[in-house]
Design an enzyme around this catalytic site. Structure first.
Site, PDB file in Angstrom:
ATOM      1  CG  ASN A   1      51.991  43.145  42.130  1.00  0.00           C
ATOM      2  OD1 ASN A   1      52.064  43.252  40.913  1.00  0.00           O
ATOM      3  ND2 ASN A   1      50.830  43.211  42.780  1.00  0.00           N
TER       4      ASN A   1
ATOM      5  CB  ILE B   1      38.246  42.734  41.902  1.00  0.00           C
ATOM      6  CG1 ILE B   1      38.974  43.906  42.551  1.00  0.00           C
ATOM      7  CG2 ILE B   1      37.429  43.185  40.709  1.00  0.00           C
ATOM      8  CD1 ILE B   1      40.099  44.496  41.721  1.00  0.00           C
TER       9      ILE B   1
HETATM   10  N1  CTP Z   1      41.971  38.935  42.779  1.00  0.00           N
HETATM   11  C1  CTP Z   1      41.081  39.977  42.868  1.00  0.00           C
HETATM   12  N2  CTP Z   1      41.106  40.830  43.926  1.00  0.00           N
HETATM   13  C2  CTP Z   1      41.986  40.631  44.934  1.00  0.00           C
HETATM   14  C3  CTP Z   1      42.893  39.558  44.851  1.00  0.00           C
HETATM   15  C4  CTP Z   1      42.859  38.734  43.771  1.00  0.00           C
HETATM   16  O1  CTP Z   1      40.275  40.169  41.945  1.00  0.00           O
HETATM   17  N3  CTP Z   1      41.980  41.474  45.963  1.00  0.00           N
HETATM   18  C5  CTP Z   1      41.904  38.021  41.627  1.00  0.00           C
HETATM   19  C6  CTP Z   1      43.137  38.027  40.747  1.00  0.00           C
HETATM   20  O2  CTP Z   1      43.013  38.989  39.700  1.00  0.00           O
HETATM   21  C7  CTP Z   1      43.137  36.608  40.196  1.00  0.00           C
HETATM   22  C8  CTP Z   1      42.515  35.781  41.327  1.00  0.00           C
HETATM   23  O3  CTP Z   1      41.785  36.723  42.118  1.00  0.00           O
HETATM   24  O4  CTP Z   1      42.311  36.474  39.060  1.00  0.00           O
HETATM   25  C9  CTP Z   1      43.488  35.062  42.206  1.00  0.00           C
HETATM   26  O5  CTP Z   1      44.470  35.949  42.681  1.00  0.00           O
HETATM   27  P1  CTP Z   1      45.717  35.437  43.523  1.00  0.00           P
HETATM   28  O6  CTP Z   1      46.611  36.584  43.781  1.00  0.00           O
HETATM   29  O7  CTP Z   1      46.286  34.214  42.899  1.00  0.00           O
HETATM   30  O8  CTP Z   1      45.081  34.926  44.854  1.00  0.00           O
HETATM   31  P2  CTP Z   1      44.264  35.591  46.011  1.00  0.00           P
HETATM   32  O9  CTP Z   1      42.815  35.411  45.724  1.00  0.00           O
HETATM   33  O10 CTP Z   1      44.730  36.973  46.267  1.00  0.00           O
HETATM   34  O11 CTP Z   1      44.629  34.635  47.217  1.00  0.00           O
HETATM   35  P3  CTP Z   1      46.064  34.363  47.906  1.00  0.00           P
HETATM   36  O12 CTP Z   1      46.844  35.662  47.808  1.00  0.00           O
HETATM   37  O13 CTP Z   1      45.692  34.017  49.279  1.00  0.00           O
HETATM   38  O14 CTP Z   1      46.697  33.250  47.136  1.00  0.00           O
END
Ligand code: CTP
Length: 408
Positions: A216, A316
């Site tokens: 991304n 994470i």
């Molecule tokens: N995050 C993480 N590990 C992942 C995905 C997200 O640690 N595999 C963390 C990101 O660093 C951020 C938070 O979770 O602090 C939210 O990430 P976001 O991308 O907004 O959402 P997701 O949890 O991935 O959920 P969705 O994509 O369904 O909105």
């Protein structure tokens, strides 16, 4: 060169005295002064006689409204010039600082205006040394540096590289941007001293063959701004960084470089247990290709379609939240395109966070690849705030202030 994540402003009302001594890098003191001025800091200058062999007082006088001092007995300056910075400046920065100036400061010798001004100065003092590597590593200089550090005097470690004299080693004046950040730190209360602070930042990359990747557009600017804002307030900051080849990070931020979500997961979990505050800003790829091909995948026919099968990466933040100690404070980010507050609230609870910072990645000026962000904060105890569109450095400073105000 400045960077969006170091562009901290809002230091108006702060005054700094810049000592310039006789090093070939003295010309860079002008850049240091200009950098400080960009953060609204008023700069006065004291040049030693040796510095004036390399740079002219007029250069500084043309660029600052602050006082520019040339010597103890210069008839154009205030009668008590040796006491002046003590009365007016919040910080004394000597950049570049020679072996001689370090020795005089250590030993309490005041045989010129700069060393005399240091006697009476009660605020923070920082030296940015610059000298030949053999001089820098000499017993005399290292012993003086140790003594100054014991007295609470700041030292910006010199850089390693090719010197003006043609030798290579440690002794070059640190980068202007690093000296600038040390100065800002000297101007801020160290309210996070003793706190260990983990930040992850940037995207992850999930390869499906040696050259093709799922990723991304995250630049890491928001995370780097938070890491720096925490360091500026005294925290011991560790960074886990996804691939952000154009993101400059200073040497004082210990950084683990990773590529994939799995690597970032491992690196963050290894560090998390020893942290007091954890702020995960990384745009982790939620999915990775199921099969990674060893060789570059070849097109077989014109116009063919292929399907990439993806599987989920570990979360994470959720894993760290699950294993959290009650004393830890955990901050997450939420990148949303719709129904921001509801989704952010859900993530706050599901991932066991203390605070979530949510933004709309489709809002103009917000999200990936911008130097600004418009965010909403929701805390575990139900506090909510929406901030206007701000520079990411300003958002970072405000998040640290929020933590200081509300974490107790
Ligand atoms: N995050 C993480 N590990 C992942 C995905 C997200 O640690 N595999 C963390 C990101 O660093 C951020 C938070 O979770 O602090 C939210 O990430 P976001 O991308 O907004 O959402 P997701 O949890 O991935 O959920 P969705 O994509 O369904 O909105």
């Amino acid at each position: 060169m400045t960077h969006p994540h170091t562009d901290f402003i809002g230091f108006s009302g702060k005054r700094l005295q810049l000592g310039v001594t006789g090093s070939v890098s003295a010309f860079r003191a002008v850049d240091v002064m200009r950098r400080l001025q960009r953060a609204d800091i008023q700069v006065g200058v004291t040049l030693t006689a040796a510095a004036q062999e390399f740079v002219r007082p007029l250069q500084f006088r043309s660029l600052t409204s602050g006082p520019v001092y040339e010597g103890l007995f210069d008839s154009n300056q205030a009668e008590y010039a040796h006491l002046e910075p003590a009365q007016n400046a919040h910080l004394f920065l000597i950049a570049p600082s020679t072996a001689n100036t370090l020795a005089k400061h250590t030993g309490g010798i005041g045989d010129d205006l700069l060393s005399s001004q240091l006697f009476s100065f009660k605020g923070p003092i920082i030296h940015a040394p610059a000298m030949n590597p053999r001089i820098w590593t000499s017993l005399a200089v290292q012993s003086n540096v140790s003594k100054l550090k014991e007295r609470g005097i700041g030292i910006v470690p010199p850089d390693t590289g090719l010197m003006a004299c043609g030798e290579t080693g440690e002794g070059r004046l640190a980068e202007v941007e690093e000296i600038f950040l040390y100065a800002l730190k000297g101007l801020l209360p160290q309210e996070l001293a003793g706190q260990r602070f983990l930040v992850n930042l940037g995207p992850t990359r999930e390869y499906w063959d040696p050259v093709r990747v799922v990723t991304n557009d995250s630049s890491g600017t928001m995370g780097a701004s938070i890491a720096l804002a925490a360091w500026l307030h005294g925290a011991e900051v560790s960074v886990v960084r996804g691939p952000t080849p154009y993101l400059w990070l200073p040497r004082f931020l210990p950084t683990v470089d990773v590529t994939s979500a799995k690597e970032m997961h491992q690196a963050c979990l290894d560090l998390a247990a020893g942290m007091d505050i954890i702020c995960l800003t990384a745009a982790v790829c939620d999915y990775r290709p199921v099969a990674v091909q060893k060789n570059k995948a070849k097109k077989t026919s014109l116009g063919e379609r292929i399907t990439l099968e993806l599987e989920q990466n570990p979360d994470i933040l959720a894993d760290i939240g699950r294993a959290r100690k009650p004393s830890q404070y955990i901050i997450g980010f939420a990148a949303e395109t719709d129904d921001i507050l509801r989704h952010a609230q859900d993530k706050l609870h599901e991932k066991h966070l203390d605070l979530i910072v949510a933004n709309s990645v489709t809002h103009p000026g917000s999200g990936f690849g911008t130097s600004t962000n418009q965010v909403h904060l929701i805390s575990r105890c139900g506090r909510r705030e929406s901030w206007p569109l701000l520079a990411k450095t300003e958002v970072a400073m405000r998040i640290i202030e929020w933590f200081l105000d509300h974490s107790a």
